[in-house]
Design a protein around this motif. Structure first.
Motif, short mmCIF file in Angstrom:
data_model
loop_
_atom_site.label_atom_id
_atom_site.label_comp_id
_atom_site.label_asym_id
_atom_site.label_seq_id
_atom_site.Cartn_x
_atom_site.Cartn_y
_atom_site.Cartn_z
N ASP A 293 3.91 1.48 -1.29
CA ASP A 293 4.48 1.62 -2.63
C ASP A 293 3.45 2.22 -3.59
O ASP A 293 3.78 3.08 -4.42
N ASP A 294 2.19 1.77 -3.48
CA ASP A 294 1.14 2.31 -4.34
C ASP A 294 0.95 3.80 -4.09
O ASP A 294 0.76 4.58 -5.04
N TYR A 295 1.02 4.20 -2.82
CA TYR A 295 0.84 5.61 -2.48
C TYR A 295 1.99 6.46 -3.03
O TYR A 295 1.77 7.55 -3.57
N LYS B 205 3.83 5.88 -5.60
CA LYS B 205 3.75 5.94 -7.07
C LYS B 205 2.53 6.73 -7.55
O LYS B 205 2.61 7.45 -8.56
N HIS B 206 1.40 6.59 -6.85
CA HIS B 206 0.16 7.21 -7.32
C HIS B 206 -0.61 7.84 -6.14
O HIS B 206 -1.69 7.38 -5.77
N PRO B 207 -0.07 8.90 -5.55
CA PRO B 207 -0.71 9.50 -4.36
C PRO B 207 -2.09 10.09 -4.62
O PRO B 207 -2.85 10.32 -3.67
N LYS B 208 -2.43 10.35 -5.89
CA LYS B 208 -3.72 10.96 -6.20
C LYS B 208 -4.73 9.96 -6.73
O LYS B 208 -5.81 10.34 -7.17
N ASN B 209 -4.38 8.68 -6.66
CA ASN B 209 -5.28 7.65 -7.16
C ASN B 209 -6.04 6.97 -6.02
O ASN B 209 -5.63 7.04 -4.86
N GLY B 210 -7.12 6.30 -6.40
CA GLY B 210 -7.84 5.48 -5.44
C GLY B 210 -8.38 6.27 -4.26
O GLY B 210 -8.85 7.40 -4.38
N THR C 53 0.84 -1.20 0.00
CA THR C 53 0.00 0.00 0.00
C THR C 53 0.87 1.25 0.00
O THR C 53 0.57 2.24 -0.67
#
Length: 204
Positions: A172-174, A176-181, A170
């Motif tokens: 790593d996802d943040y 890479k893509h802090p404005k997603n999800g 989670t």
């Protein structure tokens, strides 16, 4: 700061507290927050315990933290005050203050912990749709992160453990893509909390 609070027995209780708290210079306060004795007062007449909440500022330079704490009663006012541009991180209510300080103290990223709470609450809602359930960070273990869920059974907490690799994925996802999800929905101005997903429609 000096204030008076009223006990149900009619007694006025004079209290004195610090509006600004520097944890590096006063580490005892951190212990009091964690053990529940912070801002705890007892009526000398009837013995009733009181835990009032007032707005305070917390400084923790070694953890790069500046945090303002609103009383829970001011939650609605915070949401309605859309011009707030505080340079401090915000939490609302002393339980959330203790939760956030524990997260920071354990070296974890608050946005990831709040994201994991949202997963736990969504699952709990599926199983207990009529309950008012809260999710709280408890501790970091070698292989997992432990949360406590309140409200499923009266007077009890449910212990839930999320494997460390899910936290790391989670995170790593943040990065890479802090404005997603779900990530952007967890923050309203200076306030980062899963509570932002649960707030009353009137405050949106």
């Amino acid at each position: 700061m000096k204030k008076n609070i009223s006990c149900l027995c009619g007694t006025n209780i004079a209290i004195d507290y610090d509006e600004d708290i520097d944890i590096d210079n006063n580490p005892k306060v951190l212990k009091e927050i964690f053990d529940g004795t912070f801002m705890s007062y007892k009526c000398d007449f009837c013995g009733k315990k009181h835990k009032p909440e007032f707005k305070i500022l917390i400084f923790w330079k070694t953890k790069n933290l500046k945090m303002e704490v609103y009383p829970e009663l001011d939650r609605g006012e915070f949401y309605r005050n859309k011009k707030d541009v505080s340079s401090f991180e915000t939490v609302i209510g002393f339980p959330e203050m203790a939760d956030r300080l524990a997260v920071v103290n354990d070296g974890l990223e608050p946005v990831i912990i709040e994201t994991l709470k949202s997963y736990l609450l969504a699952k709990a809602e599926e199983n207990y749709p009529d309950r008012d359930i809260g999710a709280w960070y408890h501790c970091k273990n070698p292989l997992d992160i432990e949360f406590h869920l309140s409200g499923i059974k009266y007077g009890e907490v449910a212990v839930m453990k999320i494997p460390t690799e899910i936290y790391e994925k989670t995170h790593d996802d943040y990065v890479k893509h802090p404005k997603n999800g779900i990530f952007p929905s967890l923050r309203i101005r200076s306030y980062l909390s899963v509570q932002n997903l649960l707030r009353n429609d009137a405050l949106k």
